[in-house]
Each structure stands twice: as structure tokens, then as C-alpha cells.
Scaffold this motif. Structure first.
Motif, mmCIF file in Angstrom:
data_model
loop_
_atom_site.group_PDB
_atom_site.id
_atom_site.type_symbol
_atom_site.label_atom_id
_atom_site.label_comp_id
_atom_site.label_asym_id
_atom_site.label_seq_id
_atom_site.Cartn_x
_atom_site.Cartn_y
_atom_site.Cartn_z
ATOM 1 N N ARG A 28 0.810 -1.214 0.000
ATOM 2 C CA ARG A 28 0.000 0.000 0.000
ATOM 3 C C ARG A 28 0.851 1.275 0.000
ATOM 4 O O ARG A 28 0.332 2.367 -0.179
ATOM 5 N N VAL A 42 -5.782 -5.546 -0.111
ATOM 6 C CA VAL A 42 -4.998 -5.133 -1.276
ATOM 7 C C VAL A 42 -4.880 -6.316 -2.219
ATOM 8 O O VAL A 42 -4.537 -7.424 -1.797
ATOM 9 N N SER A 86 -3.287 -2.879 -6.615
ATOM 10 C CA SER A 86 -1.904 -2.484 -6.897
ATOM 11 C C SER A 86 -1.499 -3.080 -8.239
ATOM 12 O O SER A 86 -1.522 -4.301 -8.416
#
Length: 460
Positions: A28, A42, A86
């Protein structure tokens, strides 16, 4: 908020990370260290199918979604809810030399494109920092290193692969979806999670460029001289000036450490001989603490600005100006110069030229009539944002009579809420209305709101 991690993990090939682990904190973290997402989960996407699965999972549960590659320009942090995608593992780059284009996945940075394009005698329409991500830069417009010659980088985009809020992976072009294609080129990350872009390259192999450093004991004199100099330049020369107390970073020449200095950056596609002539008035201003202006291959273009590569804390904003008024510059120096109440970085970028010409298939970038961009920034560790923000605002207030808008890519938030009035300032009034219609069609529940958020029509 708890996330059904087993269901999500079964759908993606990359890692799914939850709070409390070192891997979660690493994933992150981005370049802007004082503003970080804290999502419920995530997803480290490795392929477009991972992005689709993550968006689908979030949409079915009405969870918000944020997307991050390098994390240079976080606007609003996702905090305690939702899914962060991501994309940094998505690194494929393909140059089509015959077509003069490159296709880059969402984790690619500009330095990688520069290196891949150079053997073909081509270069991308990149910005000053080669470690910035390709996708975020293009979505925000892109004020390029050679922008007075090439115009906004987003106008060179040919296609965008994006996962919209319905979980569909779309290959968006001017022919397939003109409205969404227009919105993606300058409207930011409002419309989905981009997995790849195709953009044009330009036939550039070398430059006459570099940087001049001067002691800025009299900063107003240097700004006045720079302003007058820019009025004489051809479009082949793009430049900027930055005033700051130089930090002791490896990218900064040692004689500058701790000094308040002016840093003039130059990129010229003409001959070295013509470049020498054009730069001579600047060199005549006085002794230079450093002078790196030279003939260089385009692969060294990232050395011109010497942008820091180490993640750090910062925030700031900008105004787009129709002109630089000498009296207003005096106020700017008084407010944010070497004697400012808090340390500030002042930067002026020379626009005009191709920036000011709207091509027939232009994207949503606003403020194209601007002749200059003025940025004010403060390192987050130098002063609390609550103290520095009023100083920045005094600069913007002084320049209000000449302001025609703001640049999306040069707004670095400190975590304060971004109002719709601030978002409206980024676009022409009619374009803002069109952007809201596109948003309503493709993200009616505003899942992708951790950006300079354009709300759906029913969102106010």
C-alpha cells in the motif's frame, strides 16, 4: 471492515493482502509517504483478469476501489474500507516501431518506455521524472518534457484497456466509445481501473538540454529575467524554473546543499549550436553554481530535472496562468520565497506553443490557453499542512486575476477533502458536464472515487 478474502483470493493469481502484515504495508506504500491507503484488502494484480476479479468482487458488495501503481499523486486515501488494486507487477511493454506506438501495462514507468523506444529512434511524450507511472500521468493530461512542441501527452493516446465498474474489460478507442475515450485522456482515474494504454511515440533521439543552477539571493530578479527570456523562445524549447532551499539529496549537486537557489531546466530539440545561442542570455545572468546543459541522447533526459527518486512526504498545488505579471511575481516571492513563514518550493513551467492548440481529437484536459503553470509545494515533514496550506493559498489568491484553471497532475493532496468546486476548476464548464455524464454511465455508484472525483449526476 472484514473482507471475504478466500473468495477474492480464489479469483486472482496475484496476492491478496490484509492489514497487519509487512507485505500489506509494503504493497500500500507509494512515493508520497505521508498519504497512504489503508484498505480492507490489497490485490496485487499480475494480469488484467486479476483487475477484473477485484473490481467485480468490490462492485458486487458496493465496496469502493482505489488503484495504485507508483503512488506519486494520491488524492484521497482509502481508509478502512474497500479494495486497493496495486498494478505495479503489470510490467509488459511492446513497441510497434512501424506504427510509432507503444503499449504499456499499468505498472510500467516512463524510464522503461524510454529505454525500449530508443533503439527504434523513437521517444515517448513523457514528463520530467522517468520513475513516474505511465498510466496515471496520461490519465491526468501529462505536461511533457517537450510539451511546447508535442502538446499534452494524453492527446497522443491511441487506446486504453480499462475495467469499468461493471467488471467489463473494455478496449476503448475513438471509434469504439468516443465519449469514454475523450474522458480518459485528462479526466483522471474516475472511470475505472486501467490495465494498459497504447500511445504514440515521437521521432526524437537526442536533445540539447540540462540544468542551470544560480544562487537566488535576489529571486525576483531571476524570475523577471526568466519571464522575459521565455517570450523569445521557439516551440522546440520547453523549460521551467524552480526556486527552493536545496536538500542534501544525492540528485542535488553538493555545492547546492542547504542553499536557496534557482534551478532552470531546458529541453531543446534543435541543434546544439542553436541551443547555445538560445541559452546564452541565461548564462549571462551571472555565475552558475552548476551547469549541465549539453548535447545528450534522449535516454539521459531524466537527468534534466533531477527529480528525487526516494519516496518522501510532500503536498502542494498549482495554478494555470495566462501570463506572468511582474507585480504578482513580487507578491509570490514575498509570500513563498526564501523568507516565507514555511519552506516552499516555487516552480514555473513555460507552456504555450502546442499546449495551447487543441487538436481535433483532444481529450478532456482543461486550461489549454495557459501560458505558464505555477506550482507551490512543501515537504510534509517541513511544516504541518495546516500551517503551510494558508501560505500556498496566499500565492493562489495573488495570481487569481491571471488564473485560467489548474492542472490535475500537479495537485498533491495532504489528505484534506477535495470539494467538487476544486474539481470543477480542472475543466472547462461544458467539459465538466460531459465528464459527469460519462461517469454516470460507467460508474453510477461512484466506486472509483479516490481520485479528483467527478461525481455521477445523481451524486449531489
Amino acid at each position: 471492515m472484514s473482507v471475504d478474502v478466500q473468495t477474492l483470493a480464489a479469483e486472482v493469481r496475484g496476492p491478496v493482502l490484509l492489514p497487519g502484515s509487512r507485505e500489506y504495508d509494503e504493497e500500500r506504500s507509494g512515493f508520497q509517504t505521508d498519504l497512504r491507503h489503508r484498505p480492507a484488502a490489497v490485490v496485487g494484480a499480475t494480469r488484467p483478469e486479476d483487475v477484473r476479479a477485484a473490481v467485480r468482487f468490490a462492485a458486487e458488495r458496493r465496496l469502493p476501489v482505489a488503484v495504485q501503481s507508483t503512488g506519486h499523486g494520491i488524492v484521497t486515501a482509502l481508509d478502512g474500507e474497500g479494495v486497493l488494486i496495486s498494478t505495479r507487477r503489470m510490467k509488459a511493454v511492446a513497441v510497434d516501431a512501424a506504427a510509432g506506438t507503444v503499449t504499456a501495462q499499468a505498472g510500467v514507468v516512463w524510464g522503461e518506455v524510454i529505454e525500449r523506444a530508443a533503439p527504434h529512434g523513437l521517444a515517448p511524450v513523457n514528463g520530467s521524472a522517468p520513475h513516474v507511472g505511465v498510466v496515471g500521468y496520461l490519465l491526468g493530461g501529462g505536461i511533457g518534457l517537450l510539451g511546447r512542441l508535442t502538446g499534452y501527452a494524453s492527446d497522443h493516446v491511441r487506446a486504453v484497456d480499462i475495467v469499468t465498474a461493471d467488471g467489463a474489460l473494455r478496449h476503448v478507442t475513438a471509434g469504439s466509445d468516443p465519449d469514454l475515450f475523450w474522458a480518459l485522456r485528462g479526466g483522471g482515474g474516475n472511470f475505472g481501473a486501467v490495465t494498459a494504454v497504447e500511445t504514440a511515440l515521437v521521432p526524437v533521439t537526442r536533445l540539447y538540454g540540462g540544468a542551470l543552477h544560480f544562487a537566488a539571493d535576489h529571486p525576483l530578479d531571476l524570475l523577471d529575467a526568466y519571464r522575459a527570456w521565455t517570450l523569445t523562445l521557439p516551440e522546440e524549447l520547453t523549460s521551467s524554473i524552480c526556486l527552493m532551499t536545496c536538500p542534501p539529496w544525492p540528485s542535488v549537486p553538493e555545492p547546492l546543499h542547504g542553499r536557496y537557489a534557482a534551478h532552470v531546466r531546458i529541453a531543446f530539440t534543435g541543434s546544439a549550436e542553436e541551443g547555445e545561442r538560445l541559452v546564452a542570455p541565461l548564462r549571462a545572468l551571472g555565475p552558475r553554481l552548476s551547469d549541465t546543459v549539453r548535447e545528450m541522447p534522449y535516454t539521459q533526459a531524466g537527468t534534466i530535472y533531477q527529480d528525487p527518486r526516494v519516496p518522501h512526504a510532500y503536498f502542494g498545488g498549482n495554478v494555470l496562468l495566462r501570463e506572468l505579471d511582474p507585480a504578482a511575481l513580487r507578491t509570490v516571492v514575498d509570500v513563498a520565497g526564501p523568507d516565507a513563514a514555511v519552506p516552499c518550493i516555487l516552480e514555473i513551467r513555460h507552456l504555450g506553443g502546442a499546449f495551447a492548440r487543441r487538436p481535433p481529437d483532444a481529450g478532456a484536459v482543461g486550461g489549454r490557453e495557459a501560458a505558464y503553470l505555477l506550482r507551490v509545494m512543501t515537504g510534509g515533514t517541513a511544516a504541518p499542512s495546516t500551517v503551510a496550506r494558508p501560505v500556498h493559498q496566499r500565492v493562489y489568491d495573488a495570481l487569481k486575476p491571471w488564473t485560467v484553471g489548474r492542472s490535475l497532475n500537479s495537485l498533491y493532496n495532504d489528505g484534506a477533502p477535495v470539494s467538487q468546486e476544486q474539481v470543477r476548476e480542472l475543466f472547462a464548464a461544458e467539459d465538466y458536464g460531459r465528464l459527469r455524464r460519462v461517469k454516470t454511465l460507467h460508474d453510477p455508484h461512484n466506486l472509483f472515487r479516490f481520485t479528483h472525483n467527478i461525481t455521477p449526476l445523481h451524486g449531489e
